[in-house]
Each structure stands twice: as C-alpha cells, then as structure tokens.
Enzyme design. Structure first.
Site, PDB file in Angstrom:
ATOM      1  N   THR A   1      -4.182  -0.651  -6.788  1.00  0.00           N
ATOM      2  CA  THR A   1      -4.840   0.680  -7.130  1.00  0.00           C
ATOM      3  C   THR A   1      -3.938   2.092  -7.229  1.00  0.00           C
ATOM      4  OG1 THR A   1      -6.803   2.108  -6.082  1.00  0.00           O
ATOM      5  CG2 THR A   1      -5.222   1.087  -4.657  1.00  0.00           C
TER       6      THR A   1
ATOM      7  N   THR B   1      -9.661   0.589  -9.054  1.00  0.00           N
ATOM      8  CA  THR B   1      -8.730  -0.162  -8.535  1.00  0.00           C
ATOM      9  C   THR B   1      -8.851  -1.489  -9.469  1.00  0.00           C
ATOM     10  OG1 THR B   1      -9.205   0.502  -6.213  1.00  0.00           O
ATOM     11  CG2 THR B   1      -8.490  -1.798  -6.468  1.00  0.00           C
TER      12      THR B   1
ATOM     13  N   ARG C   1       1.070  -1.255  -0.089  1.00  0.00           N
ATOM     14  CA  ARG C   1      -0.018   0.064   0.104  1.00  0.00           C
ATOM     15  C   ARG C   1       0.898   1.252   0.006  1.00  0.00           C
ATOM     16  NH1 ARG C   1      -5.275   2.034  -0.571  1.00  0.00           N
ATOM     17  NH2 ARG C   1      -6.165   2.799   0.645  1.00  0.00           N
TER      18      ARG C   1
ATOM     19  N   GLY D   1     -13.499  -1.119  -6.456  1.00  0.00           N
ATOM     20  CA  GLY D   1     -14.738  -0.401  -6.530  1.00  0.00           C
ATOM     21  C   GLY D   1     -14.733   0.371  -5.106  1.00  0.00           C
TER      22      GLY D   1
ATOM     23  N   SER E   1      -7.794   1.023   3.635  1.00  0.00           N
ATOM     24  CA  SER E   1      -8.200   0.642   2.167  1.00  0.00           C
ATOM     25  C   SER E   1      -9.663  -0.115   2.360  1.00  0.00           C
ATOM     26  CB  SER E   1      -7.088  -0.091   1.615  1.00  0.00           C
ATOM     27  OG  SER E   1      -7.506  -0.933   0.482  1.00  0.00           O
ATOM     28  N   SER E   2     -10.057  -0.340   1.332  1.00  0.00           N
ATOM     29  CA  SER E   2     -11.243  -1.328   1.442  1.00  0.00           C
ATOM     30  C   SER E   2     -10.890  -2.701   0.343  1.00  0.00           C
ATOM     31  CB  SER E   2     -12.464  -0.784   0.814  1.00  0.00           C
ATOM     32  OG  SER E   2     -13.032   0.436   1.519  1.00  0.00           O
TER      33      SER E   2
ATOM     34  N   ASP F   1      -7.712   8.415   0.623  1.00  0.00           N
ATOM     35  CA  ASP F   1      -8.519   7.212   1.449  1.00  0.00           C
ATOM     36  C   ASP F   1      -8.012   7.435   2.857  1.00  0.00           C
ATOM     37  OD1 ASP F   1      -9.562   5.653  -0.396  1.00  0.00           O
ATOM     38  OD2 ASP F   1      -7.949   4.355  -0.760  1.00  0.00           O
TER      39      ASP F   1
HETATM   40  N1  GLY Z   1      -8.312   3.058  -3.211  1.00  0.00           N
HETATM   41  C1  GLY Z   1      -9.375   2.208  -2.810  1.00  0.00           C
HETATM   42  C2  GLY Z   1      -9.162   1.288  -1.708  1.00  0.00           C
HETATM   43  O1  GLY Z   1      -7.733   1.270  -1.471  1.00  0.00           O
HETATM   44  O2  GLY Z   1      -9.880   1.014  -0.790  1.00  0.00           O
END
Ligand code: GLY
Length: 579
Positions: free
Chosen positions: A409, A391, A119, A483, A462-463, A433
C-alpha cells in the site's frame, strides 16, 4: 473465461505497435523480447481462469502475466511475487509501489509459514503530537498530503527479504518492471481517470513535474513512460537495498522532503529493516486460516469475527439475509472496538493477541448478543483484557503448492500525491494510519488511542489482511484485498462465502459487501447488496450508509483435482494469469 482488451487507440494502434516492436529490438528488452506473448501495448484483462500448474491474481494484467511467466521460467511463487510487486509499482501507480510498504504471508510447500512485515515506519523525528497545532487540533491534510504524511518506505527492503525464498536472480525479477517503466505500457480507462483526477494534487505536492502529468488529459490507450522510475529500478537492480536506501535514490527522497514538510532523513532510510512476524493461525469449520499479525489488525480481526460467529449455523440463516448479516455485523462491531483500543505495533505496545483470538474471549464478547436485536457502539466498548482505500493485494500459488499472499500500500490512492523528483515514484501517506489524536478519526473514519499513537520508529496499525487457508493440512486458498479498514471485513465475508455458503472463489470475490467498524455505528453497504436485507436491517434500527465499491479482492484456490483456480475482482482491472 471473461476477457477485456486494453490496447492503443485504433488510429494509433498499428504504427505504435510497430514502433514498440522496433523499440524492443533496437534498445533490447531482455524480458519482453523473450516473452513475446506479453505485449505491454495490447493486453487482455482475464477475470477468471483455471490453470494446471500455477497462477497469479493481481490488480493488473501485465503484472499477473509477468508473475506467471517468471514461474514458467523456473521461478517459484516467491520469485513471481517479487516480479509482480515491482511490476505493479510501474503499471499500477495508485497502489503498486516502491514508496510504500506491505506484508507478505507465505506457506511453503513443506508447510513452513513465513510472515514478512515491510510496513512503513515513523521517521526518527516523528512524535506523538506532530500533526496537532498548539491548541491540540489536527492540522488539515498534514497527515494525508505531501511529504509530511510519509512514513519510511519498506517495499524495496521487503522484496529483498523475500528473495531469500526465491530461486532466480533478483536482477531478473526486477527486469520486467524496468522495461515497463522505460519503454512504457498502455493505460486503461480507470488508470487514465485516476491520473486525471489527481493531476492538480501531483503538481501541488511534488517539487518537479513528473511522468504522471502532461498537458492533455490522459485517456485509455495512452502510453505511460516513467524514465526516472526506470533509473531508480535499475539502481535497485544493480545495488539491491543500497540502490534505494542509500546513494542517489536516498538523496532524491530526502531532497523531496523539504518541499512539503517531510521528515525522512538519510539515517532513517539507511536504518529501515523489514521484520519477521509470526502469523495468526486459527481453525474454522475444518479449515485452517493463516493471516497477518500486528502491526496489522487484519489477522486478529478475522480470527475474532469468525470465532464469534462459529457457534451459529450461519448457512441455515441464509446468504446475505438480515439474520446472517446482523450476526456478522455484531461480530464486526465488537472486534473493531478491540482494534481501536488494543492494537498497534507489537514492538511498542503489548498487543494481547492470545486473549483476543481465544475461544473463551470470543464467547465472552458475544455473551450480550441477542439475535434480531441491533447492538450499540455506545454500550459496546473494547473488551477488558488483563495482559494486553488504496492498497493492493495479489495472490500466487506455484506448481509445488507454495502459496504467497501480499498486500501492499501507499495508503490513499496515489499515496500522499508526491512524486519524488529525480526518482519518479510516489510516496505513501501511511502516517495517517497512526492515531494522530485519541478519538480523532483517520481518513478511514477509524479511531484509536495510545496503542497506535505516533512514536519514532514505530509502525502504524494496518488493516491489511493477506490470508492463506489450508484444508486437510494441504494448501487451499490465498486471498486478500485493498480497502483500508474495510479489508478485514471483506476477507471475513469472502471466507464465510466460500466456507459456509459454498460460493465459488469468483462469486465470493465479486459478492456485494457490508462493513461495520464499531464507530461510526452504521453499516456501509455496497451497490448490489440485497434491498430486502437492507430494509430489514433498517427496520431493526441499523443505520445504513450506501457506499461505492469496496476493495478489489484477488485470489487463487486449489481445486480438489489440483488445478489452480484464479479469480480477479470485477470491481477493477484485476486480472489473472498462469500456466
Ligand atoms: N493503509 C491501509 C492499511 O494499512 O490498512
């Protein structure tokens, strides 16, 4: 097997195809020359296919074909994943990337789990209120557009970490991407649309013209050549991480910062390191689910939601009926309230993982659930705990049963719209984010607090939810999707479709989605969602917002006879390959 062909416009097809072959022969393209069945100037999108040994499902046909070819050449799922990530950085610039970050989740054939967090991280000069003016109001677009929005990219370092589990030389795995960037490939209609829609932003937020902008509008069948990106990839091929985080590439990134208020320094780049994360694991109805841990919220969210609904006989309630959807939505509401309060980078914030995913906590969270009654996001607040949209996802399973799920992403489509001059790649806008101010929604409408506030070196929540499933302790499924904040809900719905409603992988991937994220207190529904259920939810008092498409899910599943069933989402150009 459903197929769609992407090729040069008819009038140009033959001369350009011949030219492409001449180019291959005259300049030498070691990868594509030795894999003549993959033609970057004419290729097919394959939505679903079953293979004997190994398969890839990704956002782009060329990337999937490259991954499959790497495995046929003796590589394993990790080799394929590295080749796919770099290829996507070329052929799918809206989300495939080297200027962003991601998470890799893998289960080796020997059962060992690996979670690599690459990340993006906040630069050393970042601070809590950096996106607020003197009155404490957010500066418009500062966390979403231009270099000011960019976290330190992690993708290249991530690929180098993953290589520890691969078999083939790194130089071979990045080679297809170099050739695709240097000699080009034909773009699809959706890529042409994306490039045209972002043209003005690319010009505004980049310090120099790039391969993505030309005088005329892009159209399907045009060739995209990315010379500067090819040179950047060659530096990585030659020098590994130092080819990106040091030397000319690092200089190009830092130079680009001054154009639009970015903060990344040479020191930030040099210091960036991926981290190993222990995956989130839980059982759901005879299946063992493995997903990503913080700084992703995804693994915890799907564990919470699936545990919250596990006591109910959801199959009996029926697929996409008002009874099953309202139950699933009430679990979404409760889990996402916890996301806003309790989740952030675990190196900076104590995330109460054990409690959040415990059976007792899930039971407690659903204790006020009343079937047939709409819940409320005003009365549903985060649980009290006494410890603490664009993403892309791809899935790979090799012949030994190694499973790799990667979600990666730039955050928004084409990231912060800045193309690094001289280096040819797009930078992320992942800083958005973070929670830039408690209660102020980010571009996904998600709010957060202290757990996800900005701090130097911290990774933004993050998701992304790369997910693996085993059945009887054997590899079974790898799945995930882009998404934004809808990602965990999509994966949750996809898993319930497969496990409870016995849908095929392709049906689960293509099925219409619904999304509730606590705040706003509304269910977003996708086109194709059953109208009768929509009306029944409205009658219960739910507010419904109609949304466009959610995500693009790509998965590979192992059938009971050991075949690899690969499926790509109908929503995009997603395509599968294998052998
Ligand atoms: N940028 C989307 C995520 O990391 O959730």
């Amino acid at each position: 097997m459903k197929k769609r062909t992407i090729k040069k416009q008819l009038a140009l097809a033959l001369p350009l195809f011949i030219l492409s072959l001449m180019t291959i022969n005259s300049f030498g393209q070691p990868f594509f020359k030795s894999h003549p069945s993959i033609n970057p100037f004419q290729y097919e999108i394959v939505k679903e296919e079953t293979f004997d040994h190994a398969a890839v499902s990704s956002a782009h046909a060329l990337a999937s074909m490259v991954g499959a070819a790497i495995m046929q050449d003796g590589g394993n799922a990790f080799d394929a994943a590295i080749a796919v990530q770099f290829s996507l950085a070329v052929v799918y610039p809206q989300a495939g990337n080297i200027g962003g970050g991601g998470f890799m989740l893998a289960r080796r054939a020997n059962g060992k789990l690996i979670g690599i967090d690459y990340r993006e991280a906040a630069p050393a000069n970042a601070s809590r209120d950096m996106y607020l003016d003197e009155k404490g109001n957010p500066f418009p677009l500062k966390s979403t557009r231009g270099a000011s929005a960019s976290g330190i990219p992690g993708s290249v370092a991530g690929m180098i970490s993953i290589h520890a589990y691969a078999k083939l030389p790194f130089a071979k795995l990045i080679e297809p991407a170099i050739e695709l960037a240097e000699f080009g490939f034909v773009i699809s209609e959706s890529e042409a649309k994306g490039l045209n829609a972002n043209r003005n932003n690319f010009i505004k937020y980049s310090s120099a013209p790039s391969a993505f902008t030309k005088k005329e509008k892009w159209k399907a069948g045009d060739t995209l050549i990315q010379t500067e990106l090819a040179l950047t990839l060659k530096r990585i091929q030659e020098k590994g991480a130092a080819g990106f985080y040091e030397g000319p590439t690092a200089d190009y990134i830092v130079n680009e910062m001054s154009h639009s208020g970015g903060m990344i320094t040479l020191e930030d780049l040099k210091k960036y390191t991926p981290k190993i994360r222990k995956p989130i694991e839980f059982d759901y109805k005879d299946h063992h689910i493995i997903s990503f841990a913080p700084p992703s919220s995804g693994g915890i969210l799907i564990a919470q939601m699936m545990k919250m609904i596990a006591p109910f006989d959801i199959e009996k309630l029926g697929h996409n009926t008002v009874e099953s959807v309202s139950l699933m939505v009430e679990a979404q509401r409760r889990a996402y309230a916890d996301r806003a309060e309790h989740m952030g980078d675990p190196d900076f914030w104590k995330v109460p993982i054990k409690t959040l995913i415990s059976d007792d906590y899930s039971k407690q969270r659903m204790s006020d659930y009343l079937p047939g009654i709409k819940g409320s996001s005003t009365s549903t607040i985060a649980g009290q705990i006494h410890e603490s949209e664009q993403t892309t996802h791809f899935s790979v399973i090799d012949k030994k049963g190694n499973m790799v799920a990667i979600t990666t992403t730039l955050n928004d489509s084409y990231g912060n719209k800045t193309i690094v001059a001289g280096a040819g790649f797009i930078l992320n806008n992942e800083m958005d984010d973070f929670s830039i101010k408690p209660g102020v929604p980010n571009m996904y409408g998600a709010i957060g607090g202290e757990a996800n506030s900005i701090q130097a070196g911290k990774r933004m929540l993050s998701s992304m939810t790369p997910t693996l499933v085993t059945f009887n302790n054997k590899p079974y499924l790898t799945i995930g999707t882009p998404g934004g904040t809808t990602i965990p809900n999509q994966v949750y719905e996809g898993l319930i479709d497969i496990i409870d409603f016995k849908k095929s992988l392709k049906q689960a991937i293509d099925g219409p989605r619904f999304h509730h994220q606590w705040i706003p207190d509304a269910i977003g529904i996708e086109t194709g969602f059953p109208e009768a259920t929509e009306n029944a939810l409205k009658a219960m008092g739910y507010s419904i917002s109609k949304r466009g498409q959610f995500g693009r899910m790509d998965g590979v599943q192992i059938s009971s006879n050991g075949k690899r069933i690969a499926a790509g989402d109908k929503r995009g150009d997603d395509s599968v390959a294998g052998y």
